[in-house]
Scaffold this motif. Structure first.
Motif, PDB file in Angstrom:
ATOM      1  N   GLY A 286       7.630  55.187  25.441  1.00 27.26           N
ATOM      2  CA  GLY A 286       8.579  55.331  24.078  1.00 27.26           C
ATOM      3  C   GLY A 286       8.093  54.168  23.606  1.00 27.26           C
ATOM      4  N   SER A 287       9.039  53.690  22.513  1.00 26.50           N
ATOM      5  CA  SER A 287       7.853  52.177  21.754  1.00 26.50           C
ATOM      6  C   SER A 287       7.943  51.173  22.784  1.00 26.50           C
ATOM      7  CB  SER A 287       8.882  52.431  20.509  1.00 26.50           C
ATOM      8  OG  SER A 287       9.292  53.297  19.970  1.00 26.50           O
ATOM      9  N   ILE A 288       6.928  51.264  23.680  1.00 33.48           N
ATOM     10  CA  ILE A 288       6.485  49.896  24.612  1.00 33.48           C
ATOM     11  C   ILE A 288       5.848  48.616  24.555  1.00 33.48           C
ATOM     12  CG2 ILE A 288       5.905  49.427  26.657  1.00 33.48           C
ATOM     13  CD1 ILE A 288       6.975  52.070  28.300  1.00 33.48           C
ATOM     14  N   VAL A 289       6.326  47.993  24.483  1.00 37.19           N
ATOM     15  CA  VAL A 289       5.791  46.632  24.005  1.00 37.19           C
ATOM     16  C   VAL A 289       5.255  46.413  25.613  1.00 37.19           C
ATOM     17  CG1 VAL A 289       5.328  44.293  23.590  1.00 37.19           C
ATOM     18  CG2 VAL A 289       6.892  45.913  21.746  1.00 37.19           C
ATOM     19  N   SER A 290       5.826  46.167  26.289  1.00 35.71           N
ATOM     20  CA  SER A 290       4.771  45.698  27.734  1.00 35.71           C
ATOM     21  C   SER A 290       5.776  45.913  28.494  1.00 35.71           C
ATOM     22  CB  SER A 290       4.802  44.079  27.411  1.00 35.71           C
ATOM     23  OG  SER A 290       5.576  42.520  28.055  1.00 35.71           O
TER      24      SER A 290
ATOM     25  N   PRO B 233      14.420  45.186  16.853  1.00 30.89           N
ATOM     26  CA  PRO B 233      13.167  43.943  17.569  1.00 30.89           C
ATOM     27  C   PRO B 233      12.793  44.197  18.842  1.00 30.89           C
ATOM     28  CG  PRO B 233      15.496  43.884  17.572  1.00 30.89           C
ATOM     29  CD  PRO B 233      15.691  44.864  16.951  1.00 30.89           C
ATOM     30  N   ASP B 234      12.044  43.379  18.634  1.00 28.78           N
ATOM     31  CA  ASP B 234      11.861  43.006  20.278  1.00 28.78           C
ATOM     32  C   ASP B 234      13.074  42.663  21.200  1.00 28.78           C
ATOM     33  OD1 ASP B 234       7.983  42.061  20.221  1.00 28.78           O
ATOM     34  OD2 ASP B 234       9.086  43.354  19.729  1.00 28.78           O
ATOM     35  N   ARG B 235      13.080  43.613  22.193  1.00 28.13           N
ATOM     36  CA  ARG B 235      13.756  42.982  23.590  1.00 28.13           C
ATOM     37  C   ARG B 235      13.843  43.342  24.889  1.00 28.13           C
ATOM     38  NH1 ARG B 235      15.651  47.399  20.430  1.00 28.13           N
ATOM     39  NH2 ARG B 235      16.320  48.917  21.217  1.00 28.13           N
TER      40      ARG B 235
END
Length: 121
Positions: free
Chosen positions: A26-30, A104-106
């Protein structure tokens, strides 16, 4: 959003081994942490093992010395090597991740659907 795909469960005799895998997509930042929980019939879900970004690990006392958790950051995958399995290990095992997602980042906590481990005695 994030999806978790668990695999590796099955039926083994006491003393045997299994290796569970959990791949996150998925849309994983970290990914802040990844872990395994288990739930036996009629019992509450409990932590089995977890691993954080710095590769610090934590294990339930009941599995120390028998289970090993590890991760492959490039694949967003966590593993649980289970050796010397006992009847008391019989449960549905659930992958859990704490992640930061985009736009947004969450922060988000995500559970897998579970994979069944049955240990016969």
């Amino acid at each position: 959003q994030v999806q978790l795909l668990e695999s590796g469960g099955g039926l083994v005799q006491a003393g045997g081994s299994l290796r569970l895998s959990c791949a996150a997509s998925g849309s994983i930042v970290s990914i802040n942490r990844m872990g395994w929980y288990r739930q036996a019939p009629g019992k509450q879900r409990e932590l089995v093992a977890r691993i954080v970004t710095r590769d610090s690990t934590n294990y339930a006392d009941s599995v120390k010395g028998r289970f090993t958790i590890s991760r492959d950051n490039a694949k967003n995958t966590v593993y649980l090597q289970m050796n010397s399995l006992q009847s008391e290990d019989t449960a549905t095992y659930y992958c859990h991740v704490g992640v930061v997602v985009r736009s947004p980042d969450r922060y988000l906590e995500v559970w897998g659907q579970g994979t069944l481990v049955t240990v016969s005695s």
